[in-house]
Design an enzyme around this catalytic site. Sequence first.
Site, PDB file in Angstrom:
ATOM      1  N   HIS A  88       0.503  -1.181   0.176  1.00  0.00           N
ATOM      2  CA  HIS A  88       0.103   0.105  -0.569  1.00  0.00           C
ATOM      3  C   HIS A  88       1.324   1.467   0.032  1.00  0.00           C
ATOM      4  CE1 HIS A  88      -0.085  -0.471   4.065  1.00  0.00           C
ATOM      5  NE2 HIS A  88       0.368   1.168   4.462  1.00  0.00           N
ATOM      6  N   ASP A 225       0.878  -8.006   2.137  1.00  0.00           N
ATOM      7  CA  ASP A 225       1.511  -6.299   2.320  1.00  0.00           C
ATOM      8  C   ASP A 225       2.732  -5.860   1.477  1.00  0.00           C
ATOM      9  OD1 ASP A 225       0.804  -3.090   1.685  1.00  0.00           O
ATOM     10  OD2 ASP A 225      -0.246  -3.518   3.197  1.00  0.00           O
ATOM     11  N   SER A 660       3.953   2.548   7.871  1.00  0.00           N
ATOM     12  CA  SER A 660       3.839   1.197   7.299  1.00  0.00           C
ATOM     13  C   SER A 660       5.390   0.695   6.520  1.00  0.00           C
ATOM     14  CB  SER A 660       2.679   1.883   6.472  1.00  0.00           C
ATOM     15  OG  SER A 660       1.760   1.783   6.776  1.00  0.00           O
TER      16      SER A 660
END
Length: 753
Positions: A88, A225, A660
């Site tokens: 992402h 991810d 992240s």
Amino acid sequence: MRIRTRLALLALTFLTALPAARADEGMWLPLLLKQLNEADMQKKGLKLTAEQIYSINQGSLKDAIVQFGGGCTGEIISDQGLLLTNHHCGYSQIQSHSSVEKDYLTNGYWAMDRSQELPNPGLTATFIVRMEDVSSQVLAGVPTTGIVEAEREKLVQANGQRVAHAAVQGTGYQAFVRPMFNGNEYYLFVTEVFQDIRLVGAPPSSIGKFGGDTDNWAWPRHTGDFSIFRIYAGPDNKPAPYSPDNKPFKPRHHLPISLGGVQPGDFTMVFGFPGRTNEYLTSWGVEETYAVSNPAKINVRDAKLRVLDADMKASDKVRIQYAAKYASIANYWKKWIGENRGLKKLDAVRVKQQQEQVFQQWAESGDAARRAAFATLLPDLKRNYATARDYTLARDYVTEAALGVELMAYANSLLPLLELADNKVPAAELAAAAEKTRKGSVGFFRNYSAHTDQKVAAQLLPLYAAGTPAALLPAYVKTLQGQYTGPGGWTAYAAQLYGKSKLTTQESAFAVLDEVAKGNVQTLRQDPAVLLAQAIIGNYRTVILPTYTAATDNIALLQRTYVAGLRLQQPERKFYPDANSTLRLAYGQVAGYEPADGTKYDFYTTLDGIMEKADPTNPEFEVPARLAELYKNKDFGPYAYKGTVPVAFIATNHTTGGNSGSPVINGRGELIGTNFDRNWEGTMSDIMFDPDRVRNITLDVRYMLFVVDKFAGAGHLVKEMTLVGSANDTAPASNGKKLEKVKVKRKPAKEKA
């Protein structure tokens, strides 16, 4: 006697609510690990020294950590500049290379040699060279009293810029200064920023986004991810603009990758660039977030997401255009929902009120200096939050609802052209500004659907009109409310707006800009989208912003004093500064949790769970045929453990947005996973940390390796990496069994994970 008893009870409550060292809480400055954290970290399982984590004299873990773009983290995993981050985080870059014909979002992308690695203009990777406490220089000559916050900030900014400039003069480095503890301290960060970052590999969305919005912010999780990039440098291994002659960057340190797995209680640390937290927020700040801002923003984004979802499902072109936008909007929409649930569960407002009662007693019971500094602090904060409340809500509706309509956001970006014309700048200056705007608009229209945006406007404009306090709503919008009444009124207005505006297509918008370049601004000035944007933004600047800014400036000043007071009140407590997108380290341990009565979550998930969730009728849970084939044949290569592959695990590290892509590292300094999310029950950790409920969600590095090697056939990338492990390493498998022993012909680890 009753008074003393009550104060004693309050003190006991305060100590219970704010222990001197709350387990696993904190986002610590690497510079201060030796002083504050090294002993505790080693007691919990760290095998390294603080110097091996952060050093300016030799390669250390910090030299393998980058800020990826402006809002994520990445880690260097080879001596050839290979960079690992989240799917992402790389999503917008993957999207930029995608089209209906080359749909890398859906199908994934893998460069099988260096010539296939794709450049990404504007993407950067930033290393921290060093950091330094420069509080004395930044605060030199800044009055402590008798100065408004805006003027103080100007002085601080000017001093900070001088310090930063002096620190890098004559070097190729960059620098900036950031406040800590709400401006009680200031730290210098010297950076090295690389500009040539190329896409190397990304799994298909059916792996990289498996579970979609349904599983976002949730545990158990089965999302692969990750995406892989490479940093390129000039011939001197220094930052350089993109050039086909650039070479892969040679880092001072890259992270070895552990195949040993994790077990409950194992030490973990997260190294990255957390975005923003507000751990020292008062009860009024928490209440504003919980009862005012979050509900309004959730409501607006919910309406927008419904429109985008329907149109993206109906058109592949719209799906690709809006993929990154949708993900960004949905991410915080769901986060805010979870945050409010968590704050309610913790009774956060009441807990903060209890803390404030004890602080007030401490302030009032001190000497004259303490009373003068702190006794009126909390009442002043309460008053300023009350003043700001309606203005905060009005501001939220401008940013989320009015400017959530892309046509409004685009029209707003053109208003400076009218201001230049009104100021009668030279024709050449106006023409240059129009041309610059024209070039900048290309990207906007590439990912814009006026048809979809019109539907968004029909939903968001009435929310803006109804949600904004009446006294703060522009007269222009009040007139529209009166003209377009009834259930379909705003839909009719949106149809008229988009039918008449010349800013809804690239061709007609560029024609308007061409006229502006010639000095003719009337067509732009009279465009209905510009008229609406002018009304909303003009009202925001003249009616909302002055009071909002004055109140929030006062809150900032008072909050800084409050944090200083807390540190005086609790001298034995180890305080950490709120996150502000600077390099931090959090540490904790692998652990499951119990989110609710009768519910208990284990600490890991596996490939078995992916196949159990598989649903070919639901795009969020599609499983690629190749992955299903590998699973059926148990073809897991050296990543196999008793019939499965670990996918994700959870730990108690304190993380937030910006983490992240952060590496999750074991006690030996080896990469064991990549952080990609938090559990929904723990999203309130930006405001209040609960060690029993807060968990960071990590992609197990072995699943990444399995996807790269066995699924994608990109084993050449794995060969770049330094894999460590031993034949006796074990890790979890389905049904709580240990993973089978595997022989790994790699550099052996010093000890078992």
